[in-house]
Design a protein around this motif. Structure first.
Motif, PDB file in Angstrom:
ATOM      1  N   THR A  71      -9.454  -1.619   2.629  1.00  0.00           N
ATOM      2  CA  THR A  71      -8.600  -0.456   2.797  1.00  0.00           C
ATOM      3  C   THR A  71      -7.137  -0.884   2.742  1.00  0.00           C
ATOM      4  O   THR A  71      -6.826  -2.080   2.722  1.00  0.00           O
ATOM      5  CB  THR A  71      -8.885   0.261   4.133  1.00  0.00           C
ATOM      6  OG1 THR A  71      -8.646  -0.648   5.218  1.00  0.00           O
ATOM      7  CG2 THR A  71     -10.320   0.754   4.195  1.00  0.00           C
ATOM      8  N   GLU A  72      -6.239   0.093   2.748  1.00  0.00           N
ATOM      9  CA  GLU A  72      -4.821  -0.211   2.572  1.00  0.00           C
ATOM     10  C   GLU A  72      -3.950   0.834   3.256  1.00  0.00           C
ATOM     11  O   GLU A  72      -4.434   1.885   3.692  1.00  0.00           O
ATOM     12  CB  GLU A  72      -4.480  -0.260   1.086  1.00  0.00           C
ATOM     13  CG  GLU A  72      -4.701   1.060   0.362  1.00  0.00           C
ATOM     14  CD  GLU A  72      -4.472   0.974  -1.135  1.00  0.00           C
ATOM     15  OE1 GLU A  72      -4.045   1.972  -1.732  1.00  0.00           O
ATOM     16  OE2 GLU A  72      -4.719  -0.107  -1.734  1.00  0.00           O
TER      17      GLU A  72
ATOM     18  N   SER B  54      -1.185   3.617   2.644  1.00  0.00           N
ATOM     19  CA  SER B  54      -0.789   4.434   1.500  1.00  0.00           C
ATOM     20  C   SER B  54       0.714   4.495   1.323  1.00  0.00           C
ATOM     21  O   SER B  54       1.210   4.786   0.228  1.00  0.00           O
ATOM     22  CB  SER B  54      -1.346   5.849   1.641  1.00  0.00           C
ATOM     23  OG  SER B  54      -0.835   6.469   2.813  1.00  0.00           O
TER      24      SER B  54
ATOM     25  N   ASN C  82     -12.312  -3.073  -8.170  1.00  0.00           N
ATOM     26  CA  ASN C  82     -12.646  -1.699  -7.813  1.00  0.00           C
ATOM     27  C   ASN C  82     -14.152  -1.439  -7.880  1.00  0.00           C
ATOM     28  O   ASN C  82     -14.691  -0.659  -7.086  1.00  0.00           O
ATOM     29  CB  ASN C  82     -11.893  -0.714  -8.713  1.00  0.00           C
ATOM     30  CG  ASN C  82     -10.571  -0.278  -8.094  1.00  0.00           C
ATOM     31  OD1 ASN C  82     -10.274  -0.604  -6.944  1.00  0.00           O
ATOM     32  ND2 ASN C  82      -9.775   0.456  -8.845  1.00  0.00           N
TER      33      ASN C  82
ATOM     34  N   SER D  72     -16.337  -0.210  -4.702  1.00  0.00           N
ATOM     35  CA  SER D  72     -17.160   0.998  -4.743  1.00  0.00           C
ATOM     36  C   SER D  72     -18.515   0.798  -4.061  1.00  0.00           C
ATOM     37  O   SER D  72     -19.197   1.770  -3.721  1.00  0.00           O
ATOM     38  CB  SER D  72     -17.371   1.445  -6.196  1.00  0.00           C
ATOM     39  OG  SER D  72     -18.283   0.588  -6.877  1.00  0.00           O
TER      40      SER D  72
ATOM     41  N   GLY E  97     -16.982   3.017   3.006  1.00  0.00           N
ATOM     42  CA  GLY E  97     -15.684   3.315   3.588  1.00  0.00           C
ATOM     43  C   GLY E  97     -14.505   2.661   2.912  1.00  0.00           C
ATOM     44  O   GLY E  97     -13.365   2.818   3.370  1.00  0.00           O
ATOM     45  N   ALA E  98     -14.728   1.922   1.836  1.00  0.00           N
ATOM     46  CA  ALA E  98     -13.631   1.230   1.154  1.00  0.00           C
ATOM     47  C   ALA E  98     -12.790   2.208   0.342  1.00  0.00           C
ATOM     48  O   ALA E  98     -13.261   3.260  -0.103  1.00  0.00           O
ATOM     49  CB  ALA E  98     -14.177   0.134   0.257  1.00  0.00           C
ATOM     50  N   THR E  99     -11.531   1.832   0.156  1.00  0.00           N
ATOM     51  CA  THR E  99     -10.586   2.592  -0.661  1.00  0.00           C
ATOM     52  C   THR E  99     -10.279   1.797  -1.917  1.00  0.00           C
ATOM     53  O   THR E  99      -9.880   0.633  -1.825  1.00  0.00           O
ATOM     54  CB  THR E  99      -9.272   2.841   0.110  1.00  0.00           C
ATOM     55  OG1 THR E  99      -9.555   3.537   1.321  1.00  0.00           O
ATOM     56  CG2 THR E  99      -8.299   3.650  -0.734  1.00  0.00           C
ATOM     57  N   GLN E 100     -10.446   2.396  -3.060  1.00  0.00           N
ATOM     58  CA  GLN E 100     -10.198   1.671  -4.295  1.00  0.00           C
ATOM     59  C   GLN E 100      -8.704   1.458  -4.534  1.00  0.00           C
ATOM     60  O   GLN E 100      -7.863   2.202  -4.028  1.00  0.00           O
ATOM     61  CB  GLN E 100     -10.814   2.408  -5.477  1.00  0.00           C
ATOM     62  CG  GLN E 100     -12.333   2.477  -5.416  1.00  0.00           C
ATOM     63  CD  GLN E 100     -12.965   2.617  -6.781  1.00  0.00           C
ATOM     64  OE1 GLN E 100     -12.424   3.258  -7.654  1.00  0.00           O
ATOM     65  NE2 GLN E 100     -14.122   2.000  -6.955  1.00  0.00           N
TER      66      GLN E 100
ATOM     67  N   GLN F 104      -5.259   1.652  -6.434  1.00  0.00           N
ATOM     68  CA  GLN F 104      -4.682   2.755  -7.186  1.00  0.00           C
ATOM     69  C   GLN F 104      -3.789   2.231  -8.312  1.00  0.00           C
ATOM     70  O   GLN F 104      -3.204   1.143  -8.204  1.00  0.00           O
ATOM     71  CB  GLN F 104      -3.868   3.659  -6.261  1.00  0.00           C
ATOM     72  CG  GLN F 104      -4.643   4.174  -5.065  1.00  0.00           C
ATOM     73  CD  GLN F 104      -5.812   5.043  -5.453  1.00  0.00           C
ATOM     74  OE1 GLN F 104      -5.639   6.046  -6.145  1.00  0.00           O
ATOM     75  NE2 GLN F 104      -7.011   4.672  -5.016  1.00  0.00           N
TER      76      GLN F 104
ATOM     77  N   ARG G 225       2.582   1.534  -1.552  1.00  0.00           N
ATOM     78  CA  ARG G 225       1.293   1.117  -1.024  1.00  0.00           C
ATOM     79  C   ARG G 225       1.269  -0.371  -0.665  1.00  0.00           C
ATOM     80  O   ARG G 225       2.032  -1.173  -1.220  1.00  0.00           O
ATOM     81  CB  ARG G 225       0.172   1.429  -2.011  1.00  0.00           C
ATOM     82  CG  ARG G 225       0.059   2.909  -2.347  1.00  0.00           C
ATOM     83  CD  ARG G 225      -1.123   3.205  -3.234  1.00  0.00           C
ATOM     84  NE  ARG G 225      -2.333   3.405  -2.456  1.00  0.00           N
ATOM     85  CZ  ARG G 225      -2.737   4.581  -1.961  1.00  0.00           C
ATOM     86  NH1 ARG G 225      -2.000   5.665  -2.158  1.00  0.00           N
ATOM     87  NH2 ARG G 225      -3.861   4.679  -1.286  1.00  0.00           N
TER      88      ARG G 225
ATOM     89  N   ARG H  17      -1.656  -3.528   0.217  1.00  0.00           N
ATOM     90  CA  ARG H  17      -3.046  -3.999   0.290  1.00  0.00           C
ATOM     91  C   ARG H  17      -3.064  -5.401   0.886  1.00  0.00           C
ATOM     92  O   ARG H  17      -2.613  -6.359   0.267  1.00  0.00           O
ATOM     93  CB  ARG H  17      -3.693  -4.004  -1.086  1.00  0.00           C
ATOM     94  CG  ARG H  17      -5.135  -4.513  -1.125  1.00  0.00           C
ATOM     95  CD  ARG H  17      -6.170  -3.552  -0.545  1.00  0.00           C
ATOM     96  NE  ARG H  17      -6.310  -2.312  -1.265  1.00  0.00           N
ATOM     97  CZ  ARG H  17      -7.432  -1.584  -1.330  1.00  0.00           C
ATOM     98  NH1 ARG H  17      -8.543  -2.008  -0.737  1.00  0.00           N
ATOM     99  NH2 ARG H  17      -7.456  -0.431  -1.967  1.00  0.00           N
TER     100      ARG H  17
END
Length: 251
Positions: A89-90, A92, A194, A198, A202-205, A207, A242, A244
């Motif tokens: 996650t990161e 935003s 990414n 996936s 709960g992970a965020t790809q 961007q 952002r 990460r």
């Protein structure tokens, strides 16, 4: 029928050739260069809950571990002898530091010592000292120039934590704000990372936008990278973009 074998040196000698010290040394250098890249790839890293041992498995194998209650700490990228664990996650939106407050008010801006600092784009891309940079940025935080809280890039990374069911793993203080060179590694492997993300609950790809790095340009600016086309630019530290976190394959 037995299979007959011959030494390469005997075959070369019979054909008017020989293994020389020069060719031997060249072969050894080539092997050493290549062997560090035999295991290049993207994996999913976790600390096994049964004994808290760090492991990295192929993305195709992760589902069974996750079903068994294991928690992914990140995507392990191994490339050219370097490795990074990319957080699932990161943030935003975060600033690099609290100074300057605007392009028209740069008073109080601080060039933090101990951080890789350059105005040259090529030199910036050769910076892989993200961990040392982040430590220096955190240590350089003051009441008038804040960098160490979760509202700021380095502070967010420094406080980031991913652990297993026992609370063991890549805890706070083990993550850092990637340098521009490290972020370029992430950009180069964007799709593979990414895909791995996936598969993590709960992970965020990642961007296709701007991400801060820990490479500093000056008192007023730092470098960031555009994960769409690999653009490398510097901008004012008050810019919101952002973040990460990254880490290493640690016990």
């Amino acid at each position: 029928m037995a299979i007959k074998t011959r030494k390469i040196s005997d075959w070369l000698s019979a054909n008017g050739q020989a293994v020389t010290n020069a060719s031997k040394a060249t072969m050894e250098d080539a092997i050493r260069t290549d062997i560090g890249q035999l295991y290049d790839g993207v994996f999913i890293m976790f600390h096994r809950k049964s004994d808290n041992y760090p492991l990295a498995v192929r993305v195709s194998s992760w589902a069974s571990y996750q079903t068994g209650g294991e928690i992914a700490e990140g995507v392990l990228l191994v490339e050219g002898g370097k490795h990074l664990v990319i957080a699932p996650t990161e943030a935003s939106s975060a600033k690099w530091s609290s100074k300057p407050v605007s392009s028209s008010d740069t008073s109080g801006s601080v060039q933090i010592s101990g951080v890789t600092t350059t105005s040259d784009r090529i030199a910036a891309l050769n910076d892989f000292a993200g961990r040392a940079n982040t430590t220096a940025i955190i240590n350089g935080s003051t009441s008038s120039n804040v960098t160490n809280t979760e509202d700021y890039a380095a502070g967010f990374c420094n406080r980031y934590s991913r652990t297993n069911a026992n609370g063991k793993g890549l805890t706070a203080g083990r993550w850092w704000l990637p340098s521009i060179g490290e972020m370029a590694m992430i950009w180069a492997n964007f799709d593979k990372i990414n895909y791995a993300l996936s598969k993590i609950n709960g992970a965020t790809q990642l961007q296709t936008t701007w991400y801060w790095t820990s490479t500093q340009r000056s008192a007023t600016g730092a470098w960031y990278l555009y994960l769409n086309d690999g653009g490398v630019f510097n901008y004012y530290k008050f810019s919101q973009t952002r973040v990460r976190p990254v880490s290493a394959f640690l016990n």
